[in-house]
Design an enzyme around this catalytic site. Sequence first.
Site, PDB file in Angstrom:
ATOM      1  N   ARG A 161     -44.947  19.186  19.581  1.00  0.00           N
ATOM      2  CA  ARG A 161     -45.954  20.223  19.835  1.00  0.00           C
ATOM      3  C   ARG A 161     -45.315  21.420  20.549  1.00  0.00           C
ATOM      4  O   ARG A 161     -45.769  22.548  20.440  1.00  0.00           O
ATOM      5  CB  ARG A 161     -47.125  19.654  20.651  1.00  0.00           C
ATOM      6  CG  ARG A 161     -48.215  20.685  20.971  1.00  0.00           C
ATOM      7  CD  ARG A 161     -49.574  20.046  21.284  1.00  0.00           C
ATOM      8  NE  ARG A 161     -49.468  18.968  22.247  1.00  0.00           N
ATOM      9  CZ  ARG A 161     -49.349  19.125  23.571  1.00  0.00           C
ATOM     10  NH1 ARG A 161     -49.342  20.329  24.100  1.00  0.00           N
ATOM     11  NH2 ARG A 161     -49.266  18.075  24.370  1.00  0.00           N
TER      12      ARG A 161
ATOM     13  N   TYR B 182     -59.678  39.971   6.377  1.00  0.00           N
ATOM     14  CA  TYR B 182     -59.795  38.606   5.878  1.00  0.00           C
ATOM     15  C   TYR B 182     -61.019  37.970   6.562  1.00  0.00           C
ATOM     16  O   TYR B 182     -61.233  38.166   7.766  1.00  0.00           O
ATOM     17  CB  TYR B 182     -58.511  37.840   6.214  1.00  0.00           C
ATOM     18  CG  TYR B 182     -58.549  36.401   5.816  1.00  0.00           C
ATOM     19  CD1 TYR B 182     -58.481  36.036   4.477  1.00  0.00           C
ATOM     20  CD2 TYR B 182     -58.673  35.395   6.772  1.00  0.00           C
ATOM     21  CE1 TYR B 182     -58.527  34.703   4.108  1.00  0.00           C
ATOM     22  CE2 TYR B 182     -58.706  34.060   6.407  1.00  0.00           C
ATOM     23  CZ  TYR B 182     -58.638  33.720   5.073  1.00  0.00           C
ATOM     24  OH  TYR B 182     -58.687  32.404   4.710  1.00  0.00           O
TER      25      TYR B 182
ATOM     26  N   ASP C 100     -51.544  42.143  10.404  1.00  0.00           N
ATOM     27  CA  ASP C 100     -51.553  41.035   9.450  1.00  0.00           C
ATOM     28  C   ASP C 100     -50.915  41.569   8.172  1.00  0.00           C
ATOM     29  O   ASP C 100     -51.510  42.369   7.451  1.00  0.00           O
ATOM     30  CB  ASP C 100     -52.988  40.548   9.210  1.00  0.00           C
ATOM     31  CG  ASP C 100     -53.053  39.330   8.276  1.00  0.00           C
ATOM     32  OD1 ASP C 100     -52.096  39.124   7.495  1.00  0.00           O
ATOM     33  OD2 ASP C 100     -54.063  38.603   8.318  1.00  0.00           O
TER      34      ASP C 100
ATOM     35  N   LYS D 161     -49.678  31.723   1.810  1.00  0.00           N
ATOM     36  CA  LYS D 161     -49.747  32.586   0.625  1.00  0.00           C
ATOM     37  C   LYS D 161     -48.344  32.801   0.041  1.00  0.00           C
ATOM     38  O   LYS D 161     -47.707  31.856  -0.347  1.00  0.00           O
ATOM     39  CB  LYS D 161     -50.451  33.899   0.993  1.00  0.00           C
ATOM     40  CG  LYS D 161     -51.721  33.715   1.829  1.00  0.00           C
ATOM     41  CD  LYS D 161     -52.844  33.033   1.071  1.00  0.00           C
ATOM     42  CE  LYS D 161     -53.995  32.563   1.964  1.00  0.00           C
ATOM     43  NZ  LYS D 161     -54.581  33.563   2.832  1.00  0.00           N
TER      44      LYS D 161
HETATM   45  C1  LIG Z   1     -55.292  33.563   3.952  1.00  0.00           C
HETATM   46  C2  LIG Z   1     -55.219  34.656   4.923  1.00  0.00           C
HETATM   47  C3  LIG Z   1     -55.340  34.410   6.296  1.00  0.00           C
HETATM   48  C4  LIG Z   1     -55.596  33.029   6.850  1.00  0.00           C
HETATM   49  O1  LIG Z   1     -54.529  32.160   6.591  1.00  0.00           O
HETATM   50  P1  LIG Z   1     -54.705  30.559   6.488  1.00  0.00           P
HETATM   51  O2  LIG Z   1     -53.310  30.091   6.249  1.00  0.00           O
HETATM   52  O3  LIG Z   1     -55.665  30.277   5.384  1.00  0.00           O
HETATM   53  O4  LIG Z   1     -55.253  30.111   7.802  1.00  0.00           O
HETATM   54  C5  LIG Z   1     -55.233  35.487   7.163  1.00  0.00           C
HETATM   55  N1  LIG Z   1     -55.036  36.731   6.711  1.00  0.00           N
HETATM   56  C6  LIG Z   1     -54.918  37.017   5.406  1.00  0.00           C
HETATM   57  C7  LIG Z   1     -54.687  38.424   4.981  1.00  0.00           C
HETATM   58  C8  LIG Z   1     -55.007  35.981   4.464  1.00  0.00           C
HETATM   59  O5  LIG Z   1     -54.908  36.268   3.161  1.00  0.00           O
END
Ligand SMILES: *Cc1c(COP(=O)(O)O)cnc(C)c1O
Length: 387
Positions: free
Chosen positions: A58, A111, A181, A206
């Site tokens: 952790r 998101y 992000d 992603k």
């Molecule tokens: C999918 C996504 C998230 C969240 O990510 P997870 O791995 O599903 O928790 C945050 N920001 C964007 C732009 C995303 O496409």
Amino acid sequence: MNDKPRWSADTRLIRAGRSLNDTALAPVIWPSSTFVTPTVAEGREMATSVGPPKFYSRFGNPTVNGFEEAIADMEGAEAARAFGSGMGAICAVVLGLCSSGDHVVTQRQLYAGTQMLFQGACPRFGIDVTYVDGTDADAWEAAVIPGKTVLLFAETPANPRLDIVDLERLGAIKGPMKAVDSTFATPLGQRPLETGCDIVVHSATKSIGGHNDVTLGVVASSRELIEWMWGFAVLQGAVASPYEAAGGLRGLRTLGVRLRHQSASARLIAEQLEADKRITGVRYPGLPSHPQHDLAARQMDLSGGLLTFDLAGGLEAGQKLVEGTEICQLATSLGGPETLVTHPASTTHVNLLPEELEAAGIGEGTIRMSVGLEDPEDLLADILGAL
Ligand SMILES: *Cc1c(COP(=O)(O)O)cnc(C)c1O
């Protein structure tokens, strides 16, 4: 920011994150949840240091630390911290760095999970949030309350309409920390830390994982801010699994070829769809028709595999399209080898009122498409056939 690296990004992607690898060529998976401490003194040292690789998983783990090292390298950051998902990473940025009484500025197009964090958890913890039009660089600056605003949180390109935030302008705002992000762009597509932003976040679920088989998140920043977030994260417990981190390292090695293929295919499909009368609008940052095309060209090296388009037939046409395609599959996610389509008005955003949909930039016939690695001509024929 680090010095300019000797090798290009494409070369570094292949080899990054192997410092704890010994002679193994491929990333080594260390599934152990704990590690034997040779002496009490070393145990004390590890228990009081940040992200020790061989203490308790952790706190840190050699495979996870390898992935963090690779992301820090690609983003030109001093350090990075991986999480069990993109939301784990975003939670650590917002709740790890902001306290009750603090003020945050973010954008309306976000998101959905991030939006829920700002609308639900933040007010509960006494963190005030102001929403601006992310494409309006002046609005970000105007929303800053001196002495109170601690964080600006941007997403670019943004869900789902691929709006662009001007990273140079955002990075130049004095005072609060600037977090971006950068999931849609990937570390190959843009580097927010080079424009003066402080923190970059990715959902590595992603494009970085890239095969729809990894759930993973990551934050890259200065060593100081990563240490702050680590202090929260070690209690939050949204840690990355070593198996997922190894999947992230595997994905990074092919990110260059995948993203270039997807960017080229998405451009071709976007151009062809733009010429079809049954489609009222196409949004793709790489097309001159995108309202912020010049800005996108300036700050992004690759336009990516995501595009959105609007069907003249509205709700019914949207639902019919996503059920009628054969190659394009109806699923939420992006950046993988399989082409995915979503119809936000009847899925992710189904609970919004018509005026809320409009504010989020979503029409009843809007389709979001994540172009995969199939033959783009097949994909185009699939879409046109379903129309
Ligand atoms: C999918 C996504 C998230 C969240 O990510 P997870 O791995 O599903 O928790 C945050 N920001 C964007 C732009 C995303 O496409």
